[in-house]
Design an enzyme around this catalytic site. Structure first.
Site, PDB file in Angstrom:
ATOM      1  N   ASN A  85     -23.715   3.128  16.302  1.00  0.00           N
ATOM      2  CA  ASN A  85     -23.310   3.399  14.915  1.00  0.00           C
ATOM      3  C   ASN A  85     -22.478   4.676  14.791  1.00  0.00           C
ATOM      4  OD1 ASN A  85     -24.858   1.178  14.546  1.00  0.00           O
ATOM      5  ND2 ASN A  85     -26.502   2.187  13.423  1.00  0.00           N
ATOM      6  N   HIS A 105      11.925  -0.351 -20.229  1.00  0.00           N
ATOM      7  CA  HIS A 105      11.671  -1.763 -20.580  1.00  0.00           C
ATOM      8  C   HIS A 105      12.731  -2.662 -19.941  1.00  0.00           C
ATOM      9  CE1 HIS A 105       9.038  -0.272 -23.920  1.00  0.00           C
ATOM     10  NE2 HIS A 105       9.958   0.657 -23.970  1.00  0.00           N
ATOM     11  N   SER A 157      19.621 -19.212   3.396  1.00  0.00           N
ATOM     12  CA  SER A 157      18.841 -20.357   2.937  1.00  0.00           C
ATOM     13  C   SER A 157      19.129 -21.521   3.866  1.00  0.00           C
ATOM     14  CB  SER A 157      19.257 -20.704   1.511  1.00  0.00           C
ATOM     15  OG  SER A 157      18.997 -22.064   1.244  1.00  0.00           O
ATOM     16  N   LYS A 192      23.814 -18.609   0.130  1.00  0.00           N
ATOM     17  CA  LYS A 192      22.745 -17.654  -0.170  1.00  0.00           C
ATOM     18  C   LYS A 192      22.653 -16.480   0.778  1.00  0.00           C
ATOM     19  CE  LYS A 192      19.580 -18.945  -3.064  1.00  0.00           C
ATOM     20  NZ  LYS A 192      18.893 -18.012  -3.806  1.00  0.00           N
ATOM     21  N   GLU A 205      11.356  -8.760  -0.987  1.00  0.00           N
ATOM     22  CA  GLU A 205      10.269  -9.535  -1.593  1.00  0.00           C
ATOM     23  C   GLU A 205       8.975  -9.369  -0.814  1.00  0.00           C
ATOM     24  OE1 GLU A 205      13.184 -13.009  -3.330  1.00  0.00           O
ATOM     25  OE2 GLU A 205      12.705 -12.918  -1.227  1.00  0.00           O
TER      26      GLU A 205
HETATM   27  N1  ARG Z   1     -19.514  -3.606  15.946  1.00  0.00           N
HETATM   28  C1  ARG Z   1     -20.479  -2.799  15.263  1.00  0.00           C
HETATM   29  C2  ARG Z   1     -19.826  -2.166  14.029  1.00  0.00           C
HETATM   30  O1  ARG Z   1     -18.632  -2.140  13.954  1.00  0.00           O
HETATM   31  C3  ARG Z   1     -20.956  -1.728  16.181  1.00  0.00           C
HETATM   32  C4  ARG Z   1     -22.234  -1.133  15.764  1.00  0.00           C
HETATM   33  C5  ARG Z   1     -23.333  -2.075  16.003  1.00  0.00           C
HETATM   34  N2  ARG Z   1     -24.546  -1.494  15.588  1.00  0.00           N
HETATM   35  C6  ARG Z   1     -25.685  -2.199  15.366  1.00  0.00           C
HETATM   36  N3  ARG Z   1     -26.703  -1.518  14.979  1.00  0.00           N
HETATM   37  N4  ARG Z   1     -25.719  -3.506  15.494  1.00  0.00           N
HETATM   38  O2  ARG Z   1     -20.502  -1.725  13.149  1.00  0.00           O
END
Ligand code: ARG
Length: 503
Positions: A149, A195, A317, A323, A330
């Site tokens: 994490n 406008h 086109s 064209k 766009e």
């Molecule tokens: N691929 C996961 C993410 O982007 C990585 C972390 C995974 N963590 C877990 N506790 N499963 O969050």
């Protein structure tokens, strides 16, 4: 820009795999057939296999997206390993061996040589598997004091830092070019519109400089989010820190982060939220580019003809031979909406999430990476357009009619002492009967700051200088940190980016 990433964030050779993996597992291209040295399975392996349908769903496209994060992940791991050694949580020999191996992994990843398979889940698993395969015990120690994490957050922030620096540099190049062209076109008179109707005297220079100043607003917002991104998440682990004496300040210094993100739980709360803020800021840039494009579509209509787009920028086109279509404009207009959609995806994913890490956050990674690549591409396109568009000064001047000067007439009367409301009424009745004033003279009368007669280009240029200084000091810190961590590799961590290769 990342060739591997690019607009759709799909390695070109994997586009097929991307769309059809659920039907036919795509064969790896030759450059990627090097077997993953270690097939150690999941980091969380506990003696059972994950159901294939569930695995496909939970891994999603993460294993593809993570290819771009791999070098950044390796750099962050080197910093982590150095810190573990300093904290006596890892033997020096192990740290050195891990560092060397990680550096070689980063080098291979930058060359696009490392494959991440779906069953690997993510780049973190592949890196750890390679380390364990090459170094045995030492590899198994690298994850001490961290979680995927904080690991994914660190890698994403490093990648994002480099990418935002590139975007800021390209954005500033565009601003500078717009200001140069504005200077050239200071005397190019044209009708100003509100406008969409004819309003008052303007210049093409005012128009060009106005978008430069708007882009500066966008880039200043981007600088604010870049600063929020520039905080060290490492040491927050899963969301609650660890009981180990980790030195978060040291990893911050090693990785060139401006500061440590203090509260470990706030790190996880900011992951998707920050992604949303970054993509929203990018959507601001995209929105400005889309509006410039809209004006150019209007200005280049044959009936208006203020501006001509060279043929090589237009498409034809398939049916109508005459064209010359402004498809590029766009698509710039459309992309503003698309980027805003990604911002909204990030914001909506985190809306109402409970505290702590939740796997939902994985789904803000793709919109973030797409937005970074997509807006960078747009800036390159916009620079080509601004460089090459040809103003038709005669057409602009010819379009100056009595309406353009109706308000000027009211002010002439005001100068003679007539109260404004009365002057307004008289001008409304009489303006069509008057001779057209000399536009250059009318322009010279406009002396107020930032008006068509006084663009005061020094003001936006000062803002360019301040932004350049901020971005230069961030870039220096980034390059110094990446060089010290990745050694002889040219310190780019975005795969496929111009210099992100070994010298
Ligand atoms: N691929 C996961 C993410 O982007 C990585 C972390 C995974 N963590 C877990 N506790 N499963 O969050």
């Amino acid at each position: 820009m990342s060739e591997i990433g690019g607009w759709y964030y799909e390695p070109p050779e994997l586009v097929h795999a991307f769309r059809h993996t659920h039907l036919h597992p795509a064969p790896l291209p030759a450059s990627r057939t090097r077997s993953n040295l270690a097939c150690m399975g999941k980091l969380w392996e506990k003696g059972y296999d994950l159901d294939e349908v569930i695995e496909r769903f939970t891994v999603g496209r993460d294993y593809l997206l993570d290819r771009d994060l791999l070098p950044a992940d390796a750099a962050a791991s080197i910093a982590h390993v150095r810190m573990l050694a300093e904290a006596k949580l890892l033997a020096r020999d192990d740290a050195v061996a891990l560092e060397n191996e990680l550096r070689s992994i980063a080098g291979s990843a930058l060359q696009g040589e490392i494959d991440i398979r779906r069953e690997d889940e993510d780049c973190h698993t592949v890196v750890e598997a390679r380390l364990t395969d090459a170094l045995g015990e030492a590899g198994k120690r690298v994850h001490t004091g961290r979680s995927r994490n904080d690991q994914v957050t660190a890698a994403t922030r490093l990648f994002t830092r480099e990418s935002l620096l590139d975007i800021t540099d390209e954005g500033l190049t565009l601003v500078v070019r717009l200001l140069e062209r504005a200077e050239e076109e200071q005397q190019t008179v044209m009708p100003g519109r509100t406008h969409m109707q004819i309003a008052m005297l303007s210049t093409f220079g005012l128009w060009l400089a106005s978008w430069a100043e708007q882009l500066l607003d966008d880039l200043e917002l981007l600088e604010a989010v870049a600063r929020m991104n520039d905080r060290n998440p490492l040491g927050s682990a899963a969301s609650y820190g660890t009981p180990l004496p980790l030195d978060r300040e040291l990893t911050a210094r090693l990785l060139g982060f401006e500061s440590v993100q203090n509260n470990v739980l706030a790190v996880q709360h900011s992951r998707g939220t920050l992604d949303g803020r970054i993509v929203s800021a990018l959507a601001g840039v995209a929105s400005t580019l889309g509006r410039i494009a809209q004006d150019l579509i209007l200005f280049s209509l044959p009936e208006i003809g203020y501006v001509e787009l060279p043929s090589e920028l237009c498409s034809g086109s398939s049916i109508m031979p005459q064209k010359k279509n402004p498809d590029v404009l766009e698509l710039l207009r459309a992309r503003a909406a698309v980027v805003e959609g990604w911002a909204s995806q990030c914001r909506d994913v985190v809306r109402g999430l409970p505290s702590g890490y939740n796997r939902d956050l994985q789904d803000t990674k793709e919109p973030l990476l797409r937005a970074l690549a997509g807006v960078q591409e747009e800036l390159a396109v916009a620079l080509v357009l601004v460089d090459r568009l040809e103003p038709n000064r005669d057409r602009m001047r010819e379009a100056l009619n009595a309406e353009v000067f109706a308000t000027d007439y009211a002010y002439e009367l005001v100068r003679e002492g007539v109260p404004f409301r009365e002057a307004y009424r008289r001008a409304a009745e009489e303006y069509t009967a008057r001779d057209l004033p000399n536009p250059e003279k009318a322009l010279a009368e406009r002396t107020g700051t930032g008006t068509p007669g006084n663009l005061n280009l020094a003001a936006p240029r000062e803002r360019v200088t301040s932004l350049k200084e901020l971005s230069r000091s961030r870039r220096d810190r980034h390059v110094r940190a990446m060089t010290s961590l990745l050694g002889e590799i040219v310190p780019r961590i975005i795969p496929g980016s111009a210099s992100g290769r070994r010298t």
